[in-house]
Design a protein around this motif. Structure first.
Motif, PDB file in Angstrom:
ATOM      1  N   ASP A 307     -16.736  25.007  35.024  1.00 22.35           N
ATOM      2  CA  ASP A 307     -15.725  25.044  33.894  1.00 22.35           C
ATOM      3  C   ASP A 307     -15.124  26.617  33.922  1.00 22.35           C
ATOM      4  O   ASP A 307     -15.827  27.554  33.761  1.00 22.35           O
ATOM      5  CB  ASP A 307     -15.987  24.796  32.270  1.00 22.35           C
ATOM      6  N   TYR A 308     -13.578  26.974  34.276  1.00 24.19           N
ATOM      7  CA  TYR A 308     -13.192  28.025  34.217  1.00 24.19           C
ATOM      8  C   TYR A 308     -12.352  28.276  33.016  1.00 24.19           C
ATOM      9  O   TYR A 308     -12.228  27.292  32.368  1.00 24.19           O
ATOM     10  CB  TYR A 308     -12.446  28.191  35.397  1.00 24.19           C
ATOM     11  N   PRO A 309     -12.010  29.562  32.562  1.00 25.19           N
ATOM     12  CA  PRO A 309     -10.843  29.680  31.586  1.00 25.19           C
ATOM     13  C   PRO A 309      -9.779  28.664  32.030  1.00 25.19           C
ATOM     14  O   PRO A 309      -9.293  28.391  33.291  1.00 25.19           O
ATOM     15  CB  PRO A 309     -10.435  31.243  31.641  1.00 25.19           C
ATOM     16  N   ALA A 310      -8.837  28.445  30.993  1.00 27.52           N
ATOM     17  CA  ALA A 310      -7.713  27.453  31.005  1.00 27.52           C
ATOM     18  C   ALA A 310      -6.786  27.873  31.910  1.00 27.52           C
ATOM     19  O   ALA A 310      -6.287  29.124  32.219  1.00 27.52           O
ATOM     20  CB  ALA A 310      -7.215  27.332  29.750  1.00 27.52           C
ATOM     21  N   SER A 331     -14.871  19.518  39.644  1.00 32.12           N
ATOM     22  CA  SER A 331     -16.005  18.976  39.671  1.00 32.12           C
ATOM     23  C   SER A 331     -16.489  18.524  41.351  1.00 32.12           C
ATOM     24  O   SER A 331     -15.386  18.191  42.147  1.00 32.12           O
ATOM     25  CB  SER A 331     -15.972  17.436  39.097  1.00 32.12           C
ATOM     26  N   GLY A 332     -17.945  18.368  41.502  1.00 34.50           N
ATOM     27  CA  GLY A 332     -18.068  18.261  42.999  1.00 34.50           C
ATOM     28  C   GLY A 332     -19.173  17.039  42.977  1.00 34.50           C
ATOM     29  O   GLY A 332     -20.190  17.237  42.431  1.00 34.50           O
ATOM     30  N   ALA A 361     -14.036  34.417  36.001  1.00 36.26           N
ATOM     31  CA  ALA A 361     -15.147  33.829  36.272  1.00 36.26           C
ATOM     32  C   ALA A 361     -15.387  32.484  35.495  1.00 36.26           C
ATOM     33  O   ALA A 361     -15.020  32.215  34.552  1.00 36.26           O
ATOM     34  CB  ALA A 361     -16.225  34.874  35.332  1.00 36.26           C
ATOM     35  N   PRO A 362     -16.475  31.922  36.081  1.00 38.01           N
ATOM     36  CA  PRO A 362     -16.584  30.449  35.652  1.00 38.01           C
ATOM     37  C   PRO A 362     -17.345  30.667  34.331  1.00 38.01           C
ATOM     38  O   PRO A 362     -18.086  31.395  33.997  1.00 38.01           O
ATOM     39  CB  PRO A 362     -17.301  29.677  36.600  1.00 38.01           C
ATOM     40  N   ARG A 370     -25.382  17.939  31.986  1.00 37.36           N
ATOM     41  CA  ARG A 370     -26.580  18.578  31.287  1.00 37.36           C
ATOM     42  C   ARG A 370     -26.259  19.970  31.984  1.00 37.36           C
ATOM     43  O   ARG A 370     -26.020  20.291  33.093  1.00 37.36           O
ATOM     44  CB  ARG A 370     -27.893  18.068  31.641  1.00 37.36           C
ATOM     45  N   THR A 371     -25.985  21.104  30.664  1.00 34.93           N
ATOM     46  CA  THR A 371     -25.742  22.229  31.333  1.00 34.93           C
ATOM     47  C   THR A 371     -26.920  22.776  32.193  1.00 34.93           C
ATOM     48  O   THR A 371     -28.063  22.705  31.749  1.00 34.93           O
ATOM     49  CB  THR A 371     -25.737  23.154  29.912  1.00 34.93           C
ATOM     50  N   CYS A 372     -26.660  23.570  33.123  1.00 40.50           N
ATOM     51  CA  CYS A 372     -27.702  24.063  34.038  1.00 40.50           C
ATOM     52  C   CYS A 372     -27.946  25.632  33.646  1.00 40.50           C
ATOM     53  O   CYS A 372     -26.756  26.314  33.210  1.00 40.50           O
ATOM     54  CB  CYS A 372     -27.110  24.236  35.407  1.00 40.50           C
ATOM     55  N   ALA A 373     -29.043  26.297  33.704  1.00 37.70           N
ATOM     56  CA  ALA A 373     -29.280  27.576  33.549  1.00 37.70           C
ATOM     57  C   ALA A 373     -28.688  28.440  34.560  1.00 37.70           C
ATOM     58  O   ALA A 373     -28.656  27.942  35.743  1.00 37.70           O
ATOM     59  CB  ALA A 373     -30.656  27.983  33.322  1.00 37.70           C
TER      60      ALA A 373
END
Length: 375
Positions: A307-310, A331-332, A361-362, A370-373
């Motif tokens: 996810d990047y800024p709009a 998405s990959g 910056a992403p 699920r969010t990755c660290a």
């Protein structure tokens, strides 16, 4: 007995002479040394023994002409402001200036005009607090940035000192709640630029009496700040960000962001970590992403979202995954040959995208939702 008195004419003449001296730049006194402000102090107020009420916040800060003209290579940063009020009386105002180490005390004065010596033509960011005789300190004023000048009398400018004196650009795009599942305050921003290179970003929060540095974020990482220990869920806090380069030059502070300390979402322990780096050229970025399985079971089939800024990037191509874009989300999806990521294993994927303005910056990475660290 003969009483000596001043006639009204004499008083008027003295008042006019003072006004002319201040307006015309006549040197009425020498510039005080050691960064002591030049405004005259009023009669000190007597504080009550039980006085716990602070003065009101100084307001209406404006650049103020330097009333004297020091014939040196140094400049002088000068400001004026509207007086604070207090139940027992304000006895002093303290000026703080922004440095690479945070805000440092610059000078004190009893009046509402103050300043300090500095590097000629360099901008300085300043705030002011009022203090009463009991030691109570007001909330900090709004920030103001002024340039150190030589005074009202024109003089030739000295030769510039060697070295890097160019500050980074002002950080922009502060956005609240970049990590929705975080308990506390979290926000992100867009990168600054610099003639040599930004090394770090310092984050400041407004407290009851100052602007305090609460964190530093490396320029090489994800530009996101989070804190939970010193904030209360449900309350709002004011923050700003300052970029810093290797030479110690600091940018103008970003616009102030009012951020809410949130409850956050109950989230499972991350099962993945992500490392990200991007090379740029001519408004293009080439992103390389390493996805590591830190769980105890194999991941059989996956989709990584970035996810990047709009509207900040436009996907051009990708490798080691089937890449698509929906708005600001890239998405990959796995290829057949890298479908399984065993525990402790890493797979590398990447993409090329175009962008406008400063390099974006992403904000977040997630694997199968699920969010990755971020490593």
């Amino acid at each position: 007995m003969v009483l000596l008195t001043l006639s009204s004419l004499t008083v008027a003449l003295l008042t006019a002479m003072l006004a002319i001296g201040m307006a015309g730049g006549t040197a009425l006194a020498a510039i005080p040394s050691n960064d002591v402000a030049y405004a005259a102090a009023p009669a000190p107020a007597k504080a009550a023994a039980d006085d716990t009420k602070p003065p009101t916040r100084p307001t209406n800060l404006i650049p103020c002409p330097v009333p004297l003209a020091p014939l040196t290579e140094y400049g002088y940063a000068s400001i004026c402001w509207k007086a604070s009020s207090d139940d027992t009386g304000v006895v002093a105002y303290d000026l703080y200036r922004l440095s690479a180490d945070g805000f440092v005390h610059a000078s004190s004065t009893g009046g509402t005009v103050g300043g300090f010596t500095g590097v000629l033509n360099r901008p300085y960011t300043i705030y002011v607090v009022a203090r009463d005789a009991a030691g109570n300190v007001s909330p900090p004023s709004a920030l103001i940035t002024v340039t150190a000048t030589l005074g009202m009398t024109p003089t030739s400018s000295p030769s510039p000192e060697p070295g890097d004196h160019t500050p980074p650009s002002q950080p922009t795009g502060l956005r609240d709640a970049c990590l929705q599942d975080y308990r506390g305050v979290t926000f992100c921003w867009q990168p600054s630029t610099d003639n040599v290179g930004v090394t770090a970003y310092d984050v400041y929060r407004e407290t009851s009496t100052a602007y305090t540095k609460v964190g530093t974020v490396s320029a090489s990482g994800i530009l996101n700040f989070a804190e939970s220990a010193d904030v209360v869920v449900g309350q709002h806090y004011n923050y700003f960000v300052v970029a810093r380069d290797e030479a110690g030059n600091v940018s103008l502070p970003s616009a102030t962001l009012t951020a809410l300390a949130r409850e956050g979402f109950p989230t499972p322990t991350p099962t993945c970590t992500v490392s990200y780096r991007a090379a740029t050229w001519s408004s293009q970025l080439n992103a390389e992403i390493n996805v590591r399985n830190i769980g105890t079971t194999a991941i059989d089939g996956w989709t990584l979202t970035v996810d990047y800024p709009a509207s900040s990037v436009n996907l051009t191509s990708g490798w080691s995954a089937d890449w698509t874009q929906n708005g600001a989300r890239l998405s990959g999806k796995n290829k057949q040959w890298n479908k399984v990521i065993n525990p402790g294993s890493t797979t590398q994927i990447g993409f090329t995208a175009s962008y406008g303005g400063t390099q974006p910056a992403p904000l977040t990475f997630a694997l199968n939702g699920r969010t990755c660290a971020v490593a």
